[in-house]
Motif scaffolding. Structure first.
Motif, PDB file in Angstrom:
ATOM      1  N   ASP A 146       0.815  -1.216   0.000  1.00 52.67           N
ATOM      2  CA  ASP A 146       0.000   0.000   0.000  1.00 52.67           C
ATOM      3  C   ASP A 146       0.849   1.266   0.000  1.00 52.67           C
ATOM      4  O   ASP A 146       0.484   2.270  -0.611  1.00 52.67           O
ATOM      5  CB  ASP A 146      -0.905   0.009   1.235  1.00 52.67           C
ATOM      6  CG  ASP A 146      -1.787   1.245   1.297  1.00 52.67           C
ATOM      7  OD1 ASP A 146      -2.653   1.402   0.406  1.00 52.67           O
ATOM      8  OD2 ASP A 146      -1.604   2.058   2.228  1.00 52.67           O
ATOM      9  N   PHE A 147       2.014   1.205   0.671  1.00 54.31           N
ATOM     10  CA  PHE A 147       2.807   2.421   0.873  1.00 54.31           C
ATOM     11  C   PHE A 147       4.274   2.042   1.092  1.00 54.31           C
ATOM     12  O   PHE A 147       4.574   1.035   1.733  1.00 54.31           O
ATOM     13  CB  PHE A 147       2.276   3.181   2.094  1.00 54.31           C
ATOM     14  CG  PHE A 147       2.953   4.502   2.364  1.00 54.31           C
ATOM     15  CD1 PHE A 147       2.534   5.655   1.720  1.00 54.31           C
ATOM     16  CD2 PHE A 147       3.998   4.593   3.282  1.00 54.31           C
ATOM     17  CE1 PHE A 147       3.145   6.874   1.977  1.00 54.31           C
ATOM     18  CE2 PHE A 147       4.612   5.799   3.544  1.00 54.31           C
ATOM     19  CZ  PHE A 147       4.187   6.940   2.884  1.00 54.31           C
ATOM     20  N   ILE A 148       5.169   2.859   0.544  1.00 51.03           N
ATOM     21  CA  ILE A 148       6.606   2.694   0.794  1.00 51.03           C
ATOM     22  C   ILE A 148       7.199   4.046   1.173  1.00 51.03           C
ATOM     23  O   ILE A 148       6.923   5.054   0.528  1.00 51.03           O
ATOM     24  CB  ILE A 148       7.353   2.140  -0.439  1.00 51.03           C
ATOM     25  CG1 ILE A 148       6.933   0.692  -0.717  1.00 51.03           C
ATOM     26  CG2 ILE A 148       8.872   2.200  -0.227  1.00 51.03           C
ATOM     27  CD1 ILE A 148       7.600   0.087  -1.942  1.00 51.03           C
ATOM     28  N   SER A 149       7.998   4.032   2.231  1.00 53.12           N
ATOM     29  CA  SER A 149       8.785   5.202   2.613  1.00 53.12           C
ATOM     30  C   SER A 149      10.253   4.844   2.423  1.00 53.12           C
ATOM     31  O   SER A 149      10.741   3.859   2.979  1.00 53.12           O
ATOM     32  CB  SER A 149       8.521   5.579   4.069  1.00 53.12           C
ATOM     33  OG  SER A 149       9.342   6.674   4.457  1.00 53.12           O
ATOM     34  N   ALA A 150      10.950   5.641   1.609  1.00 51.35           N
ATOM     35  CA  ALA A 150      12.348   5.334   1.277  1.00 51.35           C
ATOM     36  C   ALA A 150      13.225   6.540   1.573  1.00 51.35           C
ATOM     37  O   ALA A 150      12.790   7.687   1.529  1.00 51.35           O
ATOM     38  CB  ALA A 150      12.456   4.957  -0.198  1.00 51.35           C
ATOM     39  N   LYS A 194      -1.875   5.180  -9.801  1.00 52.95           N
ATOM     40  CA  LYS A 194      -3.208   5.354 -10.376  1.00 52.95           C
ATOM     41  C   LYS A 194      -4.302   4.750  -9.499  1.00 52.95           C
ATOM     42  O   LYS A 194      -5.445   5.195  -9.547  1.00 52.95           O
ATOM     43  CB  LYS A 194      -3.256   4.754 -11.784  1.00 52.95           C
ATOM     44  CG  LYS A 194      -2.378   5.493 -12.790  1.00 52.95           C
ATOM     45  CD  LYS A 194      -2.415   4.843 -14.161  1.00 52.95           C
ATOM     46  CE  LYS A 194      -1.510   5.588 -15.136  1.00 52.95           C
ATOM     47  NZ  LYS A 194      -1.490   4.959 -16.488  1.00 52.95           N
ATOM     48  N   ASP A 195      -3.957   3.726  -8.719  1.00 53.58           N
ATOM     49  CA  ASP A 195      -4.959   3.072  -7.875  1.00 53.58           C
ATOM     50  C   ASP A 195      -4.978   3.604  -6.449  1.00 53.58           C
ATOM     51  O   ASP A 195      -5.610   3.029  -5.567  1.00 53.58           O
ATOM     52  CB  ASP A 195      -4.724   1.558  -7.866  1.00 53.58           C
ATOM     53  CG  ASP A 195      -3.340   1.174  -7.358  1.00 53.58           C
ATOM     54  OD1 ASP A 195      -2.597   2.071  -6.917  1.00 53.58           O
ATOM     55  OD2 ASP A 195      -3.005  -0.032  -7.398  1.00 53.58           O
ATOM     56  N   GLY A 196      -4.271   4.714  -6.199  1.00 51.16           N
ATOM     57  CA  GLY A 196      -4.306   5.338  -4.886  1.00 51.16           C
ATOM     58  C   GLY A 196      -3.161   4.967  -3.961  1.00 51.16           C
ATOM     59  O   GLY A 196      -3.007   5.578  -2.900  1.00 51.16           O
ATOM     60  N   ARG A 197      -2.355   3.994  -4.325  1.00 49.37           N
ATOM     61  CA  ARG A 197      -1.186   3.673  -3.517  1.00 49.37           C
ATOM     62  C   ARG A 197      -0.150   4.793  -3.652  1.00 49.37           C
ATOM     63  O   ARG A 197      -0.207   5.585  -4.578  1.00 49.37           O
ATOM     64  CB  ARG A 197      -0.590   2.331  -3.952  1.00 49.37           C
ATOM     65  CG  ARG A 197      -1.516   1.145  -3.705  1.00 49.37           C
ATOM     66  CD  ARG A 197      -0.913  -0.143  -4.260  1.00 49.37           C
ATOM     67  NE  ARG A 197      -0.667  -0.025  -5.689  1.00 49.37           N
ATOM     68  CZ  ARG A 197       0.395  -0.541  -6.314  1.00 49.37           C
ATOM     69  NH1 ARG A 197       1.323  -1.189  -5.628  1.00 49.37           N
ATOM     70  NH2 ARG A 197       0.539  -0.404  -7.613  1.00 49.37           N
ATOM     71  N   ARG A 198       0.796   4.817  -2.735  1.00 48.93           N
ATOM     72  CA  ARG A 198       1.746   5.924  -2.754  1.00 48.93           C
ATOM     73  C   ARG A 198       3.088   5.491  -2.172  1.00 48.93           C
ATOM     74  O   ARG A 198       3.181   4.585  -1.359  1.00 48.93           O
ATOM     75  CB  ARG A 198       1.196   7.114  -1.969  1.00 48.93           C
ATOM     76  CG  ARG A 198       2.044   8.377  -2.057  1.00 48.93           C
ATOM     77  CD  ARG A 198       1.303   9.583  -1.511  1.00 48.93           C
ATOM     78  NE  ARG A 198       0.187   9.945  -2.379  1.00 48.93           N
ATOM     79  CZ  ARG A 198      -0.666  10.932  -2.113  1.00 48.93           C
ATOM     80  NH1 ARG A 198      -0.538  11.631  -0.994  1.00 48.93           N
ATOM     81  NH2 ARG A 198      -1.634  11.214  -2.954  1.00 48.93           N
ATOM     82  N   ALA A 199       4.135   6.177  -2.618  1.00 50.03           N
ATOM     83  CA  ALA A 199       5.463   6.036  -2.041  1.00 50.03           C
ATOM     84  C   ALA A 199       6.029   7.426  -1.814  1.00 50.03           C
ATOM     85  O   ALA A 199       5.676   8.375  -2.522  1.00 50.03           O
ATOM     86  CB  ALA A 199       6.377   5.236  -2.964  1.00 50.03           C
ATOM     87  N   VAL A 200       6.895   7.556  -0.821  1.00 49.53           N
ATOM     88  CA  VAL A 200       7.636   8.795  -0.610  1.00 49.53           C
ATOM     89  C   VAL A 200       9.111   8.447  -0.531  1.00 49.53           C
ATOM     90  O   VAL A 200       9.496   7.359  -0.077  1.00 49.53           O
ATOM     91  CB  VAL A 200       7.194   9.551   0.664  1.00 49.53           C
ATOM     92  CG1 VAL A 200       5.761   9.994   0.544  1.00 49.53           C
ATOM     93  CG2 VAL A 200       7.412   8.699   1.914  1.00 49.53           C
ATOM     94  N   MET A 201       9.953   9.348  -1.009  1.00 48.77           N
ATOM     95  CA  MET A 201      11.391   9.117  -0.981  1.00 48.77           C
ATOM     96  C   MET A 201      12.115  10.418  -0.671  1.00 48.77           C
ATOM     97  O   MET A 201      11.639  11.510  -1.002  1.00 48.77           O
ATOM     98  CB  MET A 201      11.871   8.555  -2.314  1.00 48.77           C
ATOM     99  CG  MET A 201      11.504   9.398  -3.523  1.00 48.77           C
ATOM    100  SD  MET A 201      12.527   9.066  -4.965  1.00 48.77           S
ATOM    101  CE  MET A 201      14.065   9.844  -4.483  1.00 48.77           C
TER     102      MET A 201
END
Length: 277
Positions: A146-150, A194-201
């Motif tokens: 669902d989410f990744i923080s990098a 596009k499906d609402g998932r997210r990552a931040v880096m």
């Protein structure tokens, strides 16, 4: 098996280290036999002639000569990706196995055009950051993320790919837009799917590459450091030379180039979404 090198200038870290790494990983079966460098190194001044003499490699007078006399080809120029369209044109029309060093292209459109040439001529090829091949990223469960923080070291301009590559490896290529979320000294991105998932880096200058992965079912996976990425990458690259098994889908590399292209704009205007067209 004879590998040909094509580079903008040959005296750089990848060209200097790949020959021995290929030999070691293939038990001497694979060797760099011929090389072409377009210009002398602007950093060290070393000419292509001097580089070939140092490494015991035949000097090619042209890209055509490398293509003709190689079983497989490596297009290098890792720090000057703007040279890749010209350097890749003949190799990717050859039908031979071609690896293109990171960073693949300066824009999503150019990445698409380079791959179109390869696909038109049925040329097996791929490009990647070595971080994709770290033991931890390869072993991670890709389902239900669902989410990744990098976070990671280096400058955004040449090190952001080492975070974006694992993110796309794990979450896929269906990216919609990016937003700058850091500061001028410590730039970062939000990557919206596009499906609402997210990552931040975030590129923080120092420290290891660190990934926190959250799953839809509540599971967490923390990768506090990425290990063995370069040995694993070389092993997979040697396997590609031997078998033609492409290790990275073109769609993922195109998405990564889109993120980097729009990300470079987004970090200059934090808080504004930039669509990846």
């Amino acid at each position: 098996m004879k590998i040909g090198f094509i580079d903008y200038y040959l005296d750089e870290w990848h060209a200097n280290n790949y020959p021995q790494l290929f030999k070691d990983a293939s038990d001497g079966e694979i060797e760099v036999a011929i090389a072409y460098g377009q210009i002398p190194s602007p950093i060290t001044g070393m000419t292509s002639e001097a580089w070939c003499e140092k490494f015991g490699v035949k000097l090619a007078a042209s890209i055509e000569e490398v293509v003709e006399q190689s079983d497989a080809i490596v297009v290098l120029s890792p720090d000057t990706p703007e040279q890749h369209p010209a350097l890749c044109k003949l190799p990717l029309a050859s039908g031979k196995r071609v690896y293109v060093d990171k960073t693949f292209a300066t824009s999503k459109k150019i990445a698409e055009e380079i791959f179109e040439n390869a696909e038109k001529h049925n040329t097996p090829c791929f490009s990647s950051s070595a971080l994709r091949f770290s033991t931890e990223i390869k072993a991670a469960d890709k389902k239900g993320i669902d989410f990744i923080s990098a976070r990671g070291p280096g400058l955004f301009s040449n090190y952001a790919i080492h975070q974006v590559e694992p993110i796309v490896t794990l979450m896929g290529s269906e990216v919609r837009r990016v937003m700058g979320i850091g500061t001028e000294k410590n730039p970062g991105l939000a990557i919206d799917y596009k499906d609402g998932r997210r990552a931040v880096m975030n590129t923080l200058g120092g420290g290891p590459f660190d990934f926190l992965v959250k799953y839809e079912d509540g599971r967490s996976l923390h990768i506090p450091d990425c290990s063995n990425y370069f040995p694993n990458f070389i092993t997979d690259l040697v396997d590609f030379f031997r078998t033609g098994d492409v290790k990275v889908a073109h769609a993922e590399t195109i998405a990564i180039m889109g993120i980097l292209e729009k990300g470079a704009c987004a970090i200059k205007e934090p808080g504004k979404w930039f669509d990846i067209e």
